[in-house]
Structure formats: structure tokens, C-alpha cells
Write a protein that holds these residues in place. Structure first.
Motif, PDB file in Angstrom:
ATOM      1  N   TYR A   1      92.582 -94.642 -32.032  1.00 20.95           N
ATOM      2  CA  TYR A   1      91.532 -93.831 -32.660  1.00 20.95           C
ATOM      3  C   TYR A   1      91.159 -92.651 -31.765  1.00 20.95           C
ATOM      4  N   ASP A   2      90.684 -91.566 -32.404  1.00 15.45           N
ATOM      5  CA  ASP A   2      90.064 -90.482 -31.628  1.00 15.45           C
ATOM      6  C   ASP A   2      88.566 -90.425 -31.964  1.00 15.45           C
ATOM      7  N   ALA A   3      87.844 -89.516 -31.305  1.00 13.99           N
ATOM      8  CA  ALA A   3      86.387 -89.459 -31.471  1.00 13.99           C
ATOM      9  C   ALA A   3      85.974 -89.044 -32.872  1.00 13.99           C
TER      10      ALA A   3
ATOM     11  N   GLY B   1      87.323 -90.089 -35.508  1.00 12.36           N
ATOM     12  CA  GLY B   1      87.573 -91.184 -36.434  1.00 12.36           C
ATOM     13  C   GLY B   1      88.975 -91.208 -37.009  1.00 12.36           C
ATOM     14  N   ASN B   2      89.804 -90.249 -36.619  1.00 11.79           N
ATOM     15  CA  ASN B   2      91.204 -90.296 -37.047  1.00 11.79           C
ATOM     16  C   ASN B   2      91.887 -91.468 -36.356  1.00 11.79           C
ATOM     17  N   SER B   3      92.821 -92.105 -37.049  1.00 11.90           N
ATOM     18  CA  SER B   3      93.527 -93.220 -36.419  1.00 11.90           C
ATOM     19  C   SER B   3      94.980 -93.216 -36.862  1.00 11.90           C
TER      20      SER B   3
ATOM     21  N   PRO C   1      86.889 -78.937 -37.228  1.00 12.91           N
ATOM     22  CA  PRO C   1      86.926 -80.391 -37.095  1.00 12.91           C
ATOM     23  C   PRO C   1      88.309 -80.856 -36.638  1.00 12.91           C
ATOM     24  N   ASP C   2      88.325 -81.947 -35.879  1.00 13.16           N
ATOM     25  CA  ASP C   2      89.593 -82.532 -35.436  1.00 13.16           C
ATOM     26  C   ASP C   2      90.148 -83.404 -36.551  1.00 13.16           C
ATOM     27  N   THR C   3      91.273 -82.990 -37.098  1.00 13.27           N
ATOM     28  CA  THR C   3      91.902 -83.800 -38.160  1.00 13.27           C
ATOM     29  C   THR C   3      93.253 -84.339 -37.724  1.00 13.27           C
ATOM     30  N   THR C   4      93.585 -84.101 -36.444  1.00 13.45           N
ATOM     31  CA  THR C   4      94.888 -84.554 -35.948  1.00 13.45           C
ATOM     32  C   THR C   4      94.779 -85.975 -35.406  1.00 13.45           C
ATOM     33  N   PRO C   5      95.484 -86.921 -35.993  1.00 12.23           N
ATOM     34  CA  PRO C   5      95.380 -88.303 -35.510  1.00 12.23           C
ATOM     35  C   PRO C   5      96.136 -88.486 -34.193  1.00 12.23           C
ATOM     36  N   PRO C   6      95.799 -89.548 -33.468  1.00  8.99           N
ATOM     37  CA  PRO C   6      96.532 -89.842 -32.233  1.00  8.99           C
ATOM     38  C   PRO C   6      97.966 -90.262 -32.544  1.00  8.99           C
TER      39      PRO C   6
ATOM     40  N   SER D   1      98.157 -91.010 -27.137  1.00  8.48           N
ATOM     41  CA  SER D   1      97.668 -89.676 -26.801  1.00  8.48           C
ATOM     42  C   SER D   1      97.070 -89.024 -28.035  1.00  8.48           C
ATOM     43  N   ASP D   2      96.251 -87.976 -27.788  1.00  5.14           N
ATOM     44  CA  ASP D   2      95.595 -87.282 -28.896  1.00  5.14           C
ATOM     45  C   ASP D   2      95.242 -85.866 -28.445  1.00  5.14           C
ATOM     46  N   ASN D   3      95.146 -84.953 -29.401  1.00  8.51           N
ATOM     47  CA  ASN D   3      94.805 -83.564 -29.033  1.00  8.51           C
ATOM     48  C   ASN D   3      93.421 -83.462 -28.401  1.00  8.51           C
ATOM     49  N   LYS D   4      92.486 -84.352 -28.785  1.00  8.54           N
ATOM     50  CA  LYS D   4      91.138 -84.310 -28.203  1.00  8.54           C
ATOM     51  C   LYS D   4      90.877 -85.501 -27.285  1.00  8.54           C
ATOM     52  N   GLY D   5      91.689 -86.537 -27.411  1.00  7.10           N
ATOM     53  CA  GLY D   5      91.470 -87.693 -26.554  1.00  7.10           C
ATOM     54  C   GLY D   5      91.396 -88.978 -27.353  1.00  7.10           C
TER      55      GLY D   5
HETATM   56 CA   LIG Z   1      92.599 -85.934 -32.747  1.00  7.60          CA
END
Ligand SMILES: [Ca+2]
Ligand SMILES: [Ca+2]
Ligand SMILES: [Ca+2]
Length: 308
Positions: free
Chosen positions: A290-292, A294-296, A215-220, A244-248
């Protein structure tokens, strides 16, 4: 269409040898094999000579097909193909295999089969196997699903389903599908390949696999590029954002004095801030990205003064 390949038979010892020639083709495309090594044929410049190659196997099969048609002119094209593969001499692994297909064409058996008049429709279902991913495996990111399918007459299609929902229909070789597992929730899935032959007979093979993507837990990260802190602004102000974000980044919101006033859902995430109806005062701007998953994250706040 039948594919004739491969062969056996060293020079002048065709019936005795039946050895696979080194230049034979192999794989899922093989329907049957026929002699192609040391074949006596007409020669350039006259006379006869022996030649080798898969090109010499194809006319052997065509010739046997001609004998079959001569023996029973009522046969359809499909039935001729059926007669050819059902009258083969099996070699290698029992039944169809990737080296010999259904076996080595046998002219005598083919003609006898044709003369028997007992040629019905094809009732033999295809063979089908998911060769990758392996049953019980855990998959992530993008995986290539590979299916091996063969039939005595012909494979018309291979359908792939995930938990019963069709996700791909493959009608030509290779039977492969690129599965982007990141579009699926982590969990267990039944991946099924359903092969259908040209007569509508079907077979299926199912493997259970687990999808697990970290799961993506890295916030933007987000910051307000303009206006600069301490700026004096008026009219319509463009708030430039760097996000910017690791996933977008999927969304950036603009807050003025803690109240959301604008939202941008696509790069470059710049937004306008209309100050025309505001009192002259100092205002605090802040953005939230925010990322997809839900991290913000919040940007640092920027204080600017509205001048009227
Ligand atoms: Ca992320
Ligand atoms: Ca075989
Ligand atoms: Ca069949």
C-alpha cells in the motif's frame, strides 16, 4: 534598536541635496536614514577630513538621540525611538518604505517633539503585507511564504495562520515560512499574517490561496524475493519482499492461502512465516503493498512446499 543607514547629502551640500547614496542599505531592516556622504570628522593623524559610509550615519542618529534625551531626560528608550521616527522627514513612498524607512532623521523636529512632553505610548499599528504567494494563486508542493512588516517603533512578531490556525510565529527577519502544502488537503485556504509591534498593536493581512497537489494514483510494485517458487521450507520462514512506490510504501501484508498472516509497516518489509504447526502441503504466498494515498497492488503468488 534603531538602524541608521543610508544617506544623503553630497559634500558640503547635505541640507540641499538629500540624495540617496549609492552605498545605502535598503530593505525591511531600514528604520530611518541619516547623512553619511562627505561627513566632516576627525582624521587619523590629526585635523579634519570628510568621510563617507553608513558608519557615519549611525553616529548622526546617536547624536540626535542624545539631543532628544537632553531635551527630555524623562523619556524611556522606546519613547526616544518613537520620537526619532515620528520626527523624520518622509521621502519616497508616503510613510515607511524599504528605501528610507520612516525618513531622514531631523534633529530640530526631534528636539521639538521631545520638548512637547506629549510622548505617549505607541498606538500606531504595524504595517504588514503577505508579498508571496499572491492572492488568488494556486500553490503546490513546498512554497515560501514571505511577509513584509514594519512599525514606527519595532515589530515584535509576525504570526501566520491557515484558516485561523497558527502555523508559524516569526520573531526575526526575514519573515518567511516554508509551507509544505502536501500535508494539506486540496482546497481553499485563508493565509493570514498578523504583525504585532513591541507595544502590542496589531495589524493583519489575509490572502486566499488554493492548494492543489496532483493526487497519487500510481500503485506500488511488490514482489516476493524469497522463498523462491517451488522451494521446500520448514520451521520459521523469512519472507523477503521487494516493494517500491513513487511516493513511498506504507505497508505490506503477507497472505498465505488467501488469508492475511502478517503485516510490515517499515522497510525492508520482510516478514516471518511460522510453519511449525502447519500440515505438510503446498502453500500459496502472496503480498499486498500500500501507499499513503491508499493505492495497493498484489505481488505474483509463490507456491512453496512445507516439509515436516
Ligand atoms: Ca503511489
Ligand atoms: Ca517614505
Ligand atoms: Ca507601532
Amino acid at each position: 534598536m534603531l538602524l541608521a543607514f543610508a544617506l544623503f547629502g553630497a559634500r558640503r551640500r547635505i541640507s540641499a541635496s538629500d540624495a540617496l547614496a549609492s552605498f545605502s542599505n535598503t530593505g525591511n531592516i531600514i528604520d530611518l536614514v541619516a547623512p553619511g556622504d562627505g561627513i566632516t570628522t576627525t582624521n587619523r593623524g590629526g585635523g579634519y577630513a570628510t568621510w563617507s559610509g553608513t558608519s557615519f550615519s549611525a553616529p548622526v542618529v546617536a547624536g540626535v538621540a542624545a539631543l532628544v534625551i537632553a531635551a527630555n531626560p524623562a523619556l524611556t528608550g522606546r519613547q526616544v525611538m518613537q520620537v526619532l521616527v515620528e520626527s523624520c522627514d518622509d521621502f519616497g513612498a508616503t510613510g515607511w518604505d524599504t528605501t528610507y524607512g520612516w525618513g531622514r532623521v531631523n534633529a530640530q523636529k526631534a528636539v521639538q517633539r521631545a520638548l512637547s512632553g506629549n510622548i505617549g505610548g505607541d498606538t500606531m499599528p504595524p504595517s504588514v503585507q503577505i508579498t508571496s504567494p499572491a492572492a488568488g494563486s494556486t500553490v503546490s508542493n513546498t512554497v515560501i511564504v514571505s511577509v513584509s512588516a514594519a512599525d514606527n517603533v519595532g515589530v515584535a512578531s509576525v504570526s501566520l495562520t491557515l484558516n485561523g490556525v497558527e502555523v508559524a510565529k516569526l520573531t526575526r527577519l526575514p519573515y518567511t515560512w516554508s509551507w509544505d502544502t502536501t500535508a494539506y488537503a486540496n482546497g481553499s485556504y485563508n493565509l493570514t499574517a498578523i504583525a504585532t509591534d513591541t507595544w502590542g498593536n496589531q495589524s493583519a493581512h489575509t490572502v486566499a490561496v488554493s492548494v492543489y497537489n496532483v493526487p497519487d494514483t500510481t500503485p506500488p510494485t511488490v514482489s516476493i524475493v524469497a522463498p523462491a517458487p517451488g522451494s521446500v521450507v520448514s520451521g520459521t520462514v523469512t519472507v523477503q519482499v521487494n516493494a517500491s512506490d513513487n511516493k513511498g510504501v506504507t505497508k505490506v501484508e503477507l497472505y498465505v492461502n488467501g488469508k492475511r498472516t502478517n503485516t510490515a509497516t517499515a522497510p525492508p518489509f520482510s516478514m516471518t512465516w511460522n510453519t511449525r504447526n502447519l500440515k505438510a502441503a503446498t502453500y500459496t504466498l502472496q503480498c499486498r503493498a500500500y501507499d499513503a494515498a491508499g493505492n495497493s497492488a498484489w505481488s505474483k503468488s509463490v507456491q512453496v512446499t512445507v516439509q515436516r
